[in-house]
Design a protein around this motif. Structure first.
Motif, mmCIF file in Angstrom:
data_model
loop_
_atom_site.group_PDB
_atom_site.id
_atom_site.type_symbol
_atom_site.label_atom_id
_atom_site.label_comp_id
_atom_site.label_asym_id
_atom_site.label_seq_id
_atom_site.Cartn_x
_atom_site.Cartn_y
_atom_site.Cartn_z
ATOM 1 N N LEU A 250 -127.738 24.269 -79.762
ATOM 2 C CA LEU A 250 -127.305 22.888 -79.899
ATOM 3 C C LEU A 250 -127.399 22.441 -81.352
ATOM 4 N N SER A 251 -126.562 21.491 -81.722
ATOM 5 C CA SER A 251 -126.504 21.064 -83.119
ATOM 6 C C SER A 251 -126.262 19.567 -83.201
ATOM 7 N N GLY A 252 -126.057 19.090 -84.433
ATOM 8 C CA GLY A 252 -125.807 17.674 -84.643
ATOM 9 C C GLY A 252 -127.103 16.890 -84.716
ATOM 10 N N SER A 253 -126.963 15.589 -84.660
ATOM 11 C CA SER A 253 -128.124 14.706 -84.718
ATOM 12 C C SER A 253 -128.526 14.276 -83.309
ATOM 13 N N THR A 275 -129.859 18.713 -87.034
ATOM 14 C CA THR A 275 -129.944 18.388 -88.457
ATOM 15 C C THR A 275 -130.238 16.907 -88.659
ATOM 16 N N GLY A 276 -130.370 16.548 -89.932
ATOM 17 C CA GLY A 276 -130.602 15.150 -90.272
ATOM 18 C C GLY A 276 -132.056 14.764 -90.143
ATOM 19 N N GLU A 277 -132.321 13.497 -90.339
ATOM 20 C CA GLU A 277 -133.679 12.989 -90.249
ATOM 21 C C GLU A 277 -134.020 12.619 -88.805
ATOM 22 N N VAL A 278 -135.273 12.741 -88.477
ATOM 23 C CA VAL A 278 -135.742 12.269 -87.175
ATOM 24 C C VAL A 278 -135.773 10.752 -87.237
ATOM 25 N N PRO A 279 -135.020 10.075 -86.369
ATOM 26 C CA PRO A 279 -134.916 8.615 -86.475
ATOM 27 C C PRO A 279 -136.233 7.915 -86.171
ATOM 28 N N ASP A 280 -136.386 6.732 -86.736
ATOM 29 C CA ASP A 280 -137.611 5.955 -86.532
ATOM 30 C C ASP A 280 -137.815 5.564 -85.077
ATOM 31 N N PHE A 298 -134.202 19.862 -89.188
ATOM 32 C CA PHE A 298 -134.518 18.481 -89.509
ATOM 33 C C PHE A 298 -135.019 18.400 -90.950
ATOM 34 N N SER A 299 -134.699 17.310 -91.596
ATOM 35 C CA SER A 299 -135.094 17.133 -92.995
ATOM 36 C C SER A 299 -135.638 15.723 -93.198
ATOM 37 N N GLY A 300 -135.925 15.403 -94.454
ATOM 38 C CA GLY A 300 -136.468 14.086 -94.757
ATOM 39 C C GLY A 300 -137.953 14.007 -94.446
ATOM 40 N N ARG A 301 -138.470 12.831 -94.482
ATOM 41 C CA ARG A 301 -139.900 12.611 -94.261
ATOM 42 C C ARG A 301 -140.201 12.494 -92.765
ATOM 43 N N ILE A 302 -141.399 12.820 -92.403
ATOM 44 C CA ILE A 302 -141.842 12.629 -91.019
ATOM 45 C C ILE A 302 -141.945 11.127 -90.773
ATOM 46 N N PRO A 303 -141.238 10.611 -89.761
ATOM 47 C CA PRO A 303 -141.237 9.150 -89.577
ATOM 48 C C PRO A 303 -142.638 8.623 -89.277
ATOM 49 N N SER A 304 -142.981 7.546 -89.944
ATOM 50 C CA SER A 304 -144.310 6.961 -89.736
ATOM 51 C C SER A 304 -144.459 6.367 -88.340
ATOM 52 N N SER A 305 -143.318 6.136 -87.661
ATOM 53 C CA SER A 305 -143.386 5.551 -86.318
ATOM 54 C C SER A 305 -144.036 6.487 -85.307
ATOM 55 N N ASN A 316 -145.456 19.319 -82.363
ATOM 56 C CA ASN A 316 -145.010 20.539 -83.033
ATOM 57 C C ASN A 316 -143.682 20.258 -83.726
ATOM 58 N N ILE A 317 -143.731 20.163 -85.058
ATOM 59 C CA ILE A 317 -142.506 19.967 -85.840
ATOM 60 C C ILE A 317 -142.368 21.100 -86.852
ATOM 61 N N SER A 318 -142.928 22.247 -86.527
ATOM 62 C CA SER A 318 -142.944 23.378 -87.450
ATOM 63 C C SER A 318 -141.539 23.948 -87.667
ATOM 64 N N MET A 319 -141.411 24.729 -88.756
ATOM 65 C CA MET A 319 -140.189 25.458 -89.086
ATOM 66 C C MET A 319 -138.965 24.556 -89.170
ATOM 67 N N ASN A 320 -139.113 23.499 -89.959
ATOM 68 C CA ASN A 320 -138.011 22.612 -90.308
ATOM 69 C C ASN A 320 -137.979 22.475 -91.826
ATOM 70 N N GLN A 321 -137.424 21.398 -92.306
ATOM 71 C CA GLN A 321 -137.352 21.171 -93.749
ATOM 72 C C GLN A 321 -137.908 19.791 -94.103
#
Length: 967
Positions: A250-253, A275-280, A298-305, A316-321
């Motif tokens: 599977l792909s996309g956001s 891909t993309g950022e994990v939304p808040d 997934f990229s960007g910062r880990i959402p503080s939410s 578990n958010i391992s092996m991403n970017q």
């Protein structure tokens, strides 16, 4: 056998005849007896089944309707039965529950089993059924509520007829080899609550329509070949608690409708290509207990939410970017037990809150976390650590030492700190880890010995300490780790023999002691290690015969190579014949046969030796006294001559005089004569000025013997201590002698003028060589490395004598004619009446970029670690050829920040001075750069001592240094 054949004949060929002969004969008894006849029952679970019974209601696994006495349930789960699911079951016309899970049934699924019309539950899971799921099975399934064919060998597509079963609540076809696409009609099973098709070969897109399943509680489509995006309407399944689409394509956001799954407690999207950022809005899934987004893009910062997920137990958010650090808001996840953020691009320090939450599993490996090991006190928070079982901090940029109280983590089963920049020794408290099974400190800068307390780790299975700088012997206490299967100690500096105690570790499979300095003979007892698969002792200094027998009869020659004195058939070197030891006679013996010497004779020899030592010591002392006396006479004479020759521009005349006149100065030279030449090179002549610094102006002048010296005229007279304190400091500094330090030759004192006399270094400052030279005369890599090592040795010596430099910068490092660095201007801050950091900062403001951050904090003590910080900046300056702070047209570039950013982006080699044009060994340059960053850590306690820095640099140094220097 005859009975079985008779029953089969009656069942299949003459059911009407049977009834007419015996109207009381129960069809259920007949059907079950025939079913039993086709089975193997190794555990005799079905011994209570007897054809003589009127009904089967008391048989094991059989449930009857209490009124009609007809069979309504057959549950034989886990009976170890084998054979086919025979046609005898077709006689059970009132059957509602048929559960045959966890057996060894083979063959195909009989499509006629669903023809009863009463069947509600079918469970054939965990068997060896094969073939297709028959389409006919679901064409007469009006009452079917639950069906499970999980964990079999079924193939082919999911039958379209499944959509006819409107009463279905649970479908489980997981762990088979089903293929094809997901039938669209499955979204019309309005009563469906659980759908598990995981671990198959299903493919294609997951089409829209899932929102029709209003009552869906769990959907598991993981471990298939689904592609495309998640269905946009998935948020319509408002009752969904478990969602598993992991390990697909599977792909996309992530679709926004996911945020409506307020009841979801488990969400797994691992192993896809999202891909993309994990939304808040992920923080709106307030009931989440398990969140697995691992192995995606997934990229960007880990959402503080994520901090809003107060019920979260596993993350578990391992092996991403992912980049940046772990959000502080995660402290609010008070129920968190396991966190895995490994294999990302996270930076910054390890937050201390991780060690305060009572976690069981912490995996932070494979990031860029640094600069240091920052632990809270384990002892003060023991309750928080009682449950910690897994701690993996490997493959980061951590520096510092392993905490001495690491043994307080009493429940730890895995501790991995490999592939970092840890230095210092392995703490003895490691022996307190009674539950530890895996201990990995490999690929660091650890030194010292392997602590004998390691024997206290009695549950240890894997010990990996390779690629460090450990020395000393392998402790014999290792024998107490009786469960050990892997002992990897290669590429260290271990010495001594291979201990015979290793032979007691009967579970050993892998042993690697290669590339050490081990010596001695291999213990013969090693042949008793019956589980050995690998035993590598190559590149040591072992000698004697290899053990004969067991694993050693087939050991690979490469595993014993690099030991020239080993012998045996494996190394094609015969062992020398055993010879009797020669008789050695005591040359002092009066009787060559008895070996007894005369006591009186021995006493005479001893007395003679004692007398010789006493005479030698007395002569040495006498010579020393005479030498010191002569030297004092010469120094006084030279002081008088030098004072008479002193001539300063400006007309003042300072000379050494026996009078008490306070206008005359005092000149002191620590060695040699001090007669200054006159004329053009007169003392403090403006034309001879070499440079200016925070503490004064430096001139060059020449002694009458032709030797040049450097004179520093101090410009801090108003702040300098009294003459007594000044002379005391000068005498202290005058005793400092090291080939990487500029020697203080003497001093001159009056209340209004103070001069320091230094040795003259001919080739100028390091700053000049780095920033004022042409690219053609650029310092080579080998020259740069030697400069870094020399500076480190000089500073280490200073710190050993309790002297802090305070003013380290490239203009204060001089290069002599042989290319050796000499650190100058050390200890001048000690001349101030007090080490006021405001005054000190103003005096060394030219050291911008080199000053440790604690200068700005009045509550932090100024220590040797300030020099370590400046040294770290100097290292980066030498390697990169760039100034500590460079002012661009629209920007200011801080060297430490630039290099640290390059390291985080994986392009650290690009930082090496471009003038070297790639002519440098990356295996030296990269560790040196990282060492510089570690030394320039913002936290003083994270910086190594200079002695440790010297050790690390000497270990980094390439073994090819003796060969031709890189151009």
């Amino acid at each position: 056998m005859l009975l079985k054949l008779k029953l089969i004949f009656l069942l299949v060929l003459a059911p009407v005849f049977v009834r007419s002969l015996d109207p009381t004969f129960n069809d259920d008894v007949l059907g079950l007896i025939v079913f039993k006849a086709g089975l193997e029952d190794p555990k005799e679970k079905l011994t209570s089944w007897s054809e003589d019974d009127d009904n089967p209601c008391n048989w094991v696994g059989v449930k009857c309707d209490p009124k009609t006495k007809r069979v309504v349930g057959l549950t034989l789960d886990g009976f170890s039965l084998s054979g086919h699911i025979g046609r005898g079951l077709l006689r059970l016309q009132f059957l509602q529950v048929l559960s045959l899970s966890n057996n060894n049934f083979t063959g195909t699924i009989n499509a006629d089993l669903a023809s009863f019309g009463t069947l509600q539950v079918v469970d054939f899971s965990e068997n060896n059924l094969s073939g297709l799921i028959p389409d006919e099975f679901f064409r007469q399934c009006g009452s079917l509520r639950e069906v499970s064919f999980a964990n079999n060998n079924l193939t082919g597509p999911i039958p379209e007829s499944l959509s006819f079963c409107s009463s279905l609540e649970s479908v489980n076809f997981s762990s088979n080899r089903l293929s094809g696409q997901l039938p669209y009609g499955i979204w019309f099973l309005r009563s469906l609550q659980s759908l598990d098709l995981s671990n198959n070969l299903l493919e294609g897109e997951i089409v829209k329509g899932i929102s029709n399943l209003y009552d869906l509680r769990a959907i598991k489509l993981g471990k298939n070949k689904f592609s495309g995006q998640l269905p946009e309407d998935i948020g319509g399944c408002s009752m969904l608690k478990v969602l598993d689409f992991g390990v697909n394509s599977l792909s996309g956001s992530l679709p926004d409708s996911l945020q409506r799954l307020n009841s979801c407690s488990s969400l797994s999207l691992k192993g896809n290509s999202f891909t993309g950022e994990v939304p808040d809005w992920i923080g709106k899934l307030a009931n989440l207990e398990s969140l697995d987004l691992s192995l995606n893009q997934f990229s960007g910062r880990i959402p503080s939410s994520i901090g809003n997920l107060v019920f979260l137990k596993e993350l578990n958010i391992s092996m991403n970017q992912f980049t940046g650090g772990l959000p502080e808001s995660m402290m609010n996840c008070g129920n968190l037990l396991a966190i895995d953020v490994s294999q990302n691009k996270l930076t910054g320090n390890i937050p201390t809150w991780i060690f305060k939450m009572g976690l069981q599993t912490v995996s932070l490996s494979g990031n860029r976390l640094g600069e240091s090991m920052q632990y809270p006190s384990f002892a003060s928070m023991k309750d928080s650590y009682q449950g910690l079982q897994v701690l993996d901090l490997s493959s980061n940029a951590l520096s510092g030492v392993i905490p001495s109280n690491i043994g307080d983590l009493s429940s730890l089963m895995l501790l991995n700190m490999s592939m970092n920049y840890l230095f210092g020794s392995i703490p003895a408290s490691i022996g307190k880890l009674k539950a530890i099974q895996v201990l990995d400190f490999s690929d660091n800068w650890l030194n010292g010995t392997i602590p004998p307390q390691i024997g206290g780790a009695v549950s240890l299975k894997e010990l990996k300490l390779e690629k460090n700088f450990l020395s000393g012997r392998i402790p014999s206490q290792i024998k107490n780790c009786s469960s050990l299967t892997s002992l990897i100690l290669s590429q260290n500096n271990l010495t001594g023999p291979v201990p015979a105690a290793i032979a007691n570790l009967s579970n050993l499979k892998y042993v690697d002691l290669s590339f050490n300095d081990l010596s001695g003979i291999l213990p013969k007892e090693l042949i008793n290690l019956s589980h050995l698969l690998s035993f590598n002792i190559s590149h040591n200094h072992l000698h004697g015969e290899l053990p004969v027998g067991g694993f050693f009869n087939t050991i690979s020659p490469s595993s014993v190579s690099g030991n020239p004195s080993l012998c045996g058939s494996v190394v094609n070197r015969s062992c020398p014949a055993v010879q009797n030891k020669p008789i050695v006679l005591n040359p002092n013996s009066s009787n060559p046969y008895t070996g007894n010497s005369s006591p009186n004779h021995r006493r005479k020899i001893v007395l003679s030796i004692s007398a010789l030592i006493a005479i030698g010591a007395a002569a040495f002392i006498a010579i020393g006294v005479i030498a010191v006396t002569v030297l004092n006479i010469r120094v006084r004479s030279s002081m008088s001559r030098a004072a008479a020759a002193l001539s300063f521009s400006g007309g003042e005349d300072y000379s050494c005089s026996p009078t008490k006149d306070p206008n005359y100065g005092k000149l002191v030279m620590f060695s040699g004569d001090a007669e200054f030449a006159a004329g053009a090179n007169a003392l403090l002549n403006k034309d001879c000025e070499l440079g200016r610094g925070g503490f004064g102006v430096v001139y060059r002048t020449i002694l009458q013997d032709g030797r040049s010296v450097a004179i520093k005229k101090l410009t801090v007279s108003g702040l300098i201590k009294s003459q007594e304190d000044f002379e005391k400091e000068m005498k202290t500094l005058g005793k400092i002698r090291h080939h990487n330090l500029v020697a203080l030759e003497g001093y001159y004192w009056t209340p209004s003028l103070q001069l320091l006399i230094y040795e003259f270094i001919s080739s100028g400052s390091l700053y000049k060589h780095l920033h004022d030279g042409s690219s053609r005369n650029c310092l080579s890599w080998r020259q740069r490395f030697n400069i870094i090592l020399g500076m480190a040795k000089g500073l280490a010596y200073l710190h050993h004598t309790n002297i802090i430099h305070y003013n380290l910068k490239s203009t204060n490092v001089l290069i002599d004619s042989s290319g050796e660095p000499k650190v100058g201007d050390f200890g001048l801050a000690r001349l101030l009446p007090m080490l006021d950091r405001c005054i000190l900062s103003s005096k060394i403001q030219s050291a911008l970029g080199y000053m440790a951050p604690e200068f700005a904090c009045r509550t932090v003590k100024i220590t040797e670690k300030c020099d370590v910080y400046g040294f770290g900046v100097l290292v980066l300056e030498v390697v990169t050829g760039k100034r500590p702070v460079e002012y661009m047209e629209d920007d200011v570039v801080v060297l430490c920040d630039m290099v640290r950013g390059a390291l985080e982006d994986g392009r650290v080699e690009d930082c090496v001075d471009a003038r070297l044009r790639g002519n440098f060994p990356a295996d030296e340059a990269i560790p040196v750069i990282k060492l510089g960053l570690i030394c320039a850590s913002q936290v003083p306690s994270n910086r190594p001592d200079m002695e440790e820095v010297v050790n690390i640099l000497e270990l980094i140094q390439s073994p090819l240094d003796g060969q031709e220097e890189l151009e």
